[in-house]
Scaffold this active site. Structure first.
Site, PDB file in Angstrom:
ATOM      1  N   SER A   1      -6.644   3.432   3.947  1.00 54.59           N
ATOM      2  CA  SER A   1      -5.903   2.567   3.015  1.00 54.59           C
ATOM      3  C   SER A   1      -6.837   1.733   2.142  1.00 54.59           C
ATOM      4  O   SER A   1      -6.588   0.560   1.859  1.00 54.59           O
ATOM      5  CB  SER A   1      -4.948   1.632   3.783  1.00 54.59           C
ATOM      6  OG  SER A   1      -3.942   1.143   2.929  1.00 54.59           O
TER       7      SER A   1
ATOM      8  N   LYS B   1       0.159   3.702  -2.729  1.00 54.73           N
ATOM      9  CA  LYS B   1      -0.896   4.714  -2.689  1.00 54.73           C
ATOM     10  C   LYS B   1      -0.358   6.130  -2.552  1.00 54.73           C
ATOM     11  O   LYS B   1      -1.079   7.096  -2.819  1.00 54.73           O
ATOM     12  CB  LYS B   1      -1.871   4.388  -1.559  1.00 54.73           C
ATOM     13  CG  LYS B   1      -2.704   3.143  -1.860  1.00 54.73           C
ATOM     14  CD  LYS B   1      -3.454   2.637  -0.652  1.00 54.73           C
ATOM     15  CE  LYS B   1      -4.209   1.348  -1.043  1.00 54.73           C
ATOM     16  NZ  LYS B   1      -4.557   0.512   0.102  1.00 54.73           N
TER      17      LYS B   1
ATOM     18  N   SER C   1       0.797  -1.231   0.000  1.00 56.52           N
ATOM     19  CA  SER C   1       0.000   0.000   0.000  1.00 56.52           C
ATOM     20  C   SER C   1       0.826   1.276   0.000  1.00 56.52           C
ATOM     21  O   SER C   1       0.253   2.374  -0.104  1.00 56.52           O
ATOM     22  CB  SER C   1      -0.952   0.012   1.204  1.00 56.52           C
ATOM     23  OG  SER C   1      -2.054  -0.837   0.966  1.00 56.52           O
TER      24      SER C   1
END
Length: 387
Positions: free
Chosen positions: A123, A64, A61
């Site tokens: 997230s 991101k 993640s």
């Protein structure tokens, strides 16, 4: 203004350097339980310590951060608006059900602002897809934009295939590249970076906490992002800003990749940040536009030129070393007109009393000097020949 900030960030990154081994030996590296890690002083651009910084890893993640950066770009360019409502596709809604989600629904349009909070605080992988579609129409096109931006930033060992970081052989990065990406978000978009420090966010009547535990444990930590997949392990990019004496605040960015648990990534990131703040000082050496010297110019409309730096110069050194630094200036000789303002005309080497070099900084012309008349150039040609 945004172009200026980006230029300053690029200048900072281009000057980034590691602490030379002769100096670093006075401060033993910390022991960090991670597959790869790096500590960057965001104020000076120096890497204070690292372990396998160029090892290819799965960013999970942490991907991101790039997704958010491109959305910030789109908002800056007025292609999107924070209050704009966008439809949720079935594709976004159906993203891996076992992964992190903010729980958007195809039946309910959602604000870009909510999606950004869902992306960076919760997230949400569904938020990542929805934002990618809002910016580029589909994930594949958005991934192309991600890779184009990565190339522009100089992320030489990074490639993206999706906006969320779910496992893919075509999504990879390094601690070195991720530190640059993190710095770019902080420097280029400070107003949006504040989202990363929000401890929880509620959407669709569901409140989810930020997975960055350091936001609760260390009040100086204000970002950035965590990540986890089975292949990546538990990862974190954490940034903290603390007072730096007379030089104002100082920011460090810790990239910790491949730890064994959520708790471990927090502990190791905290350890790395504390080590950096406790063992090093960041000193403001020179101010943008400050004249280091006035040098002779040949064949120019004027006989002298001021030289210095086109940006504030900070340097990070082990504690107690700062007052021992000695500057040694070298410049082009002869310096012949025309000389453009901002062009490199020499370098400044910072050395220790024993003569060992700590760093070398490019010195530029602070003003423009045009060519002299044909008679002036001829006269200086004779003087140079006789010199």
């Amino acid at each position: 203004m945004k172009k200026l900030i980006s230029a300053l960030a690029a200048s900072l990154l281009s000057a980034a350097m590691s602490i030379p081994s002769a100096i670093a030996q006075t401060v033993p590296d910390p022991t960090i339980a991670a597959k790869s890690w790096l500590l960057l002083d965001a104020t000076s651009g120096q890497v204070l310590a690292s372990y396998k910084p160029d090892m290819r890893i799965e960013p999970a993640s942490l991907t991101k951060i790039m997704t958010a950066y491109l959305v910030f770009d789109a908002i800056r360019d007025k292609k999107l608006d924070l209050n704009q409502m966008v439809n949720v596709s079935v594709h976004a809604w159906k993203v891996d059900a076992s992964s992190s989600k903010m729980f958007i629904d195809p039946a309910t349009p959602v604000k870009i602002d909510d999606l950004l909070h869902g992306l960076m605080v919760q997230s949400g992988n569904d938020a990542a897809v929805a934002l990618a579609e809002a910016v580029a129409g589909d994930e594949a096109t958005f991934a192309t934009l991600m890779n184009r931006e990565a190339e522009r930033m100089g992320l030489k060992a990074t490639h993206f295939s999706n906006p969320h970081g779910l496992p893919s052989p075509d999504t990879y990065s390094t601690a070195q590249d991720l530190s640059i990406l993190a710095l770019r978000e902080i420097v280029d978009y400070p107003e949006f970076y504040k989202i990363d420090s929000i401890k929880s966010y509620t959407y669709n009547k569901i409140t989810q906490p930020n997975r960055n535990r350091l936001l609760w444990l260390d009040p100086t930590v204000d970002g950035l992002k965590t990540g986890h997949t089975e292949g990546a392990g538990f990862c974190m990019i954490a940034s903290a800003k603390r007072p730096n004496g007379k030089s104002g605040d100082r920011r460090l960015i810790a990239v910790v990749l491949g730890t064994d648990s959520d708790q471990a990534r927090s502990q190791e990131s905290q350890k790395l940040l504390n080590w950096g703040f406790q063992n090093f000082d960041t000193i403001k050496m020179y101010t943008k536009g400050q004249t280091l010297a006035t040098e002779e110019v040949w064949k120019g409309s004027q006989n002298q030129i001021k030289i210095g730096f086109d940006h504030d110069v900070y340097i990070t050194v082990p504690k107690g070393v700062g007052d021992k630094l000695k500057p040694v200036l070298t410049h082009k000789d002869p310096l012949v007109a025309p000389v453009a303002a901002g062009s490199k005309v020499g370098s400044l080497t910072l050395t220790l009393p024993d003569g060992k070099s700590l760093s070398e900084l490019p010195v530029v012309a602070l003003e423009q000097v045009n060519q002299a008349s044909i008679f002036g150039r001829a006269w200086d040609s004779v003087r140079l020949w006789l010199k």
